[in-house]
Design an enzyme around this catalytic site. Structure first.
Site, PDB file in Angstrom:
ATOM      1  N   PRO A  10       0.799  -1.325   0.022  1.00  0.00           N
ATOM      2  CA  PRO A  10      -0.001  -0.162   0.091  1.00  0.00           C
ATOM      3  C   PRO A  10       0.984   1.316  -0.049  1.00  0.00           C
ATOM      4  CG  PRO A  10      -0.135  -1.172   2.117  1.00  0.00           C
ATOM      5  CD  PRO A  10       0.691  -2.192   1.167  1.00  0.00           C
ATOM      6  N   ASN A  11       0.119   2.218  -0.760  1.00  0.00           N
ATOM      7  CA  ASN A  11       0.830   3.603  -0.663  1.00  0.00           C
ATOM      8  C   ASN A  11       2.042   3.536  -1.620  1.00  0.00           C
ATOM      9  OD1 ASN A  11      -1.184   4.820   0.927  1.00  0.00           O
ATOM     10  ND2 ASN A  11      -0.213   3.648   2.662  1.00  0.00           N
ATOM     11  N   ARG A  18       5.187  10.901  -2.658  1.00  0.00           N
ATOM     12  CA  ARG A  18       4.861  10.440  -1.376  1.00  0.00           C
ATOM     13  C   ARG A  18       6.229  10.888  -0.486  1.00  0.00           C
ATOM     14  NH1 ARG A  18       4.888   4.472   1.050  1.00  0.00           N
ATOM     15  NH2 ARG A  18       4.407   5.019   3.044  1.00  0.00           N
ATOM     16  N   TYR A  23      11.623   8.179   0.694  1.00  0.00           N
ATOM     17  CA  TYR A  23      11.340   7.362  -0.327  1.00  0.00           C
ATOM     18  C   TYR A  23      11.819   7.713  -1.855  1.00  0.00           C
ATOM     19  CZ  TYR A  23       8.352   5.658   3.333  1.00  0.00           C
ATOM     20  OH  TYR A  23       7.713   5.081   4.406  1.00  0.00           O
ATOM     21  N   ASN A  75       7.818  -5.740  -1.440  1.00  0.00           N
ATOM     22  CA  ASN A  75       8.008  -4.573  -0.502  1.00  0.00           C
ATOM     23  C   ASN A  75       6.345  -4.362   0.146  1.00  0.00           C
ATOM     24  OD1 ASN A  75       7.926  -2.175   1.111  1.00  0.00           O
ATOM     25  ND2 ASN A  75       8.826  -1.185  -0.458  1.00  0.00           N
ATOM     26  N   ALA A  78       3.380  -0.886   4.704  1.00  0.00           N
ATOM     27  CA  ALA A  78       3.101  -0.731   6.216  1.00  0.00           C
ATOM     28  C   ALA A  78       2.577  -2.125   6.496  1.00  0.00           C
ATOM     29  CB  ALA A  78       1.661   0.044   6.036  1.00  0.00           C
ATOM     30  N   GLU A  99      12.750  -9.616   0.963  1.00  0.00           N
ATOM     31  CA  GLU A  99      12.064  -8.418   1.281  1.00  0.00           C
ATOM     32  C   GLU A  99      12.761  -7.105   1.060  1.00  0.00           C
ATOM     33  OE1 GLU A  99      11.309  -8.820   5.720  1.00  0.00           O
ATOM     34  OE2 GLU A  99      10.912  -6.489   5.896  1.00  0.00           O
ATOM     35  N   HIS A 101      12.786  -2.772   1.100  1.00  0.00           N
ATOM     36  CA  HIS A 101      12.304  -1.442   1.384  1.00  0.00           C
ATOM     37  C   HIS A 101      13.279  -0.405   0.727  1.00  0.00           C
ATOM     38  CE1 HIS A 101       9.674  -3.241   4.363  1.00  0.00           C
ATOM     39  NE2 HIS A 101      10.825  -4.232   4.712  1.00  0.00           N
ATOM     40  N   ARG A 108      14.144   3.961  11.882  1.00  0.00           N
ATOM     41  CA  ARG A 108      12.810   4.798  12.193  1.00  0.00           C
ATOM     42  C   ARG A 108      11.824   4.514  13.407  1.00  0.00           C
ATOM     43  NH1 ARG A 108       9.593   4.616   6.327  1.00  0.00           N
ATOM     44  NH2 ARG A 108       8.606   6.236   7.268  1.00  0.00           N
TER      45      ARG A 108
HETATM   46  C1  DQA Z   1       8.216   0.909   3.383  1.00  0.00           C
HETATM   47  C2  DQA Z   1       8.669   1.147   4.960  1.00  0.00           C
HETATM   48  C3  DQA Z   1       7.431   0.842   5.610  1.00  0.00           C
HETATM   49  O1  DQA Z   1       7.581   1.112   7.118  1.00  0.00           O
HETATM   50  C4  DQA Z   1       6.276   1.896   5.113  1.00  0.00           C
HETATM   51  O2  DQA Z   1       5.116   1.494   5.867  1.00  0.00           O
HETATM   52  C5  DQA Z   1       6.280   1.871   3.599  1.00  0.00           C
HETATM   53  C6  DQA Z   1       7.271   1.667   2.865  1.00  0.00           C
HETATM   54  C7  DQA Z   1       9.594   1.103   2.557  1.00  0.00           C
HETATM   55  O3  DQA Z   1       9.991   0.840   1.277  1.00  0.00           O
HETATM   56  O4  DQA Z   1      10.703   1.853   3.268  1.00  0.00           O
HETATM   57  O5  DQA Z   1       5.099   2.073   3.242  1.00  0.00           O
HETATM   58  O6  DQA Z   1       8.086  -0.384   3.204  1.00  0.00           O
END
Ligand code: DQA
Length: 161
Positions: A10-11, A18, A23, A75, A78, A99, A101, A108
């Protein structure tokens, strides 16, 4: 030639605008195109999927068990920190995963230090922006069953072959 699946949670559809200090400024389309090129150059096929909905991500991961996917980069965004359902779907596929990110969740907020995926994953790549995906794809390619480095030894060749 292998099929590699990239899943974005998501997002991540908002990448580019964003929180760019966290990011980066690359859009998701740019990242997917870059990964597609990288896979193609190595002789592989890349598929990508993004959703903001947990059930759609679960269904896409379930489908990976029978659609020929040989490696998954995920990825979970959240859902990294919340989704037992997505974790269970990945475990059920038996497809190896990395995984990924963009940011480094360990550096963080405390709630981001918990991941439901890291112990299932072959490895975790975090903190390098869009390059995290590039490094993860490189690592996946090195670990494909068809990769020459891990093919069984060939019989010795006669001189002149
Ligand atoms: C994320 C890190 C997560 O904590 C966050 O909720 C994201 C992006 C990253 O790619 O850094 O949406 O996965």
């Amino acid at each position: 030639m292998a099929q590699i699946l990239v899943i974005h949670g998501p997002n991540l559809n908002l990448l580019g605008s964003r929180e760019p200090t966290l990011y980066g400024r690359h859009t998701l389309a740019e990242i997917d195109a870059m990964l597609g090129d990288q896979a193609r150059q190595a002789g592989h096929v890349l598929r990508t999927f993004q959703s903001n909905a947990e059930h759609e991500l679960v269904e896409r991961v379930q489908a990976a068990a029978s659609d020929g996917s040989e490696f998954i980069l995920i990825n979970p965004a959240a859902f990294t920190h919340t989704s037992v359902a997505l974790r269970d779907a990945l475990a059920a596929t038996g497809v190896p995963c990395i995984e990924v990110h963009l940011s480094n969740p360990q550096a963080r907020e405390a709630f981001r230090r918990q991941s439901y995926f890291s112990d299932l994953a072959v490895g975790v790549v975090a903190g390098f922006g869009a390059d995290s995906y590039r490094y993860a794809l490189d690592a996946a390619i090195q670990r494909l069953p068809t990769h020459p480095h891990i093919q069984p030894d060939l019989p010795p060749r006669a001189v002149g072959d």
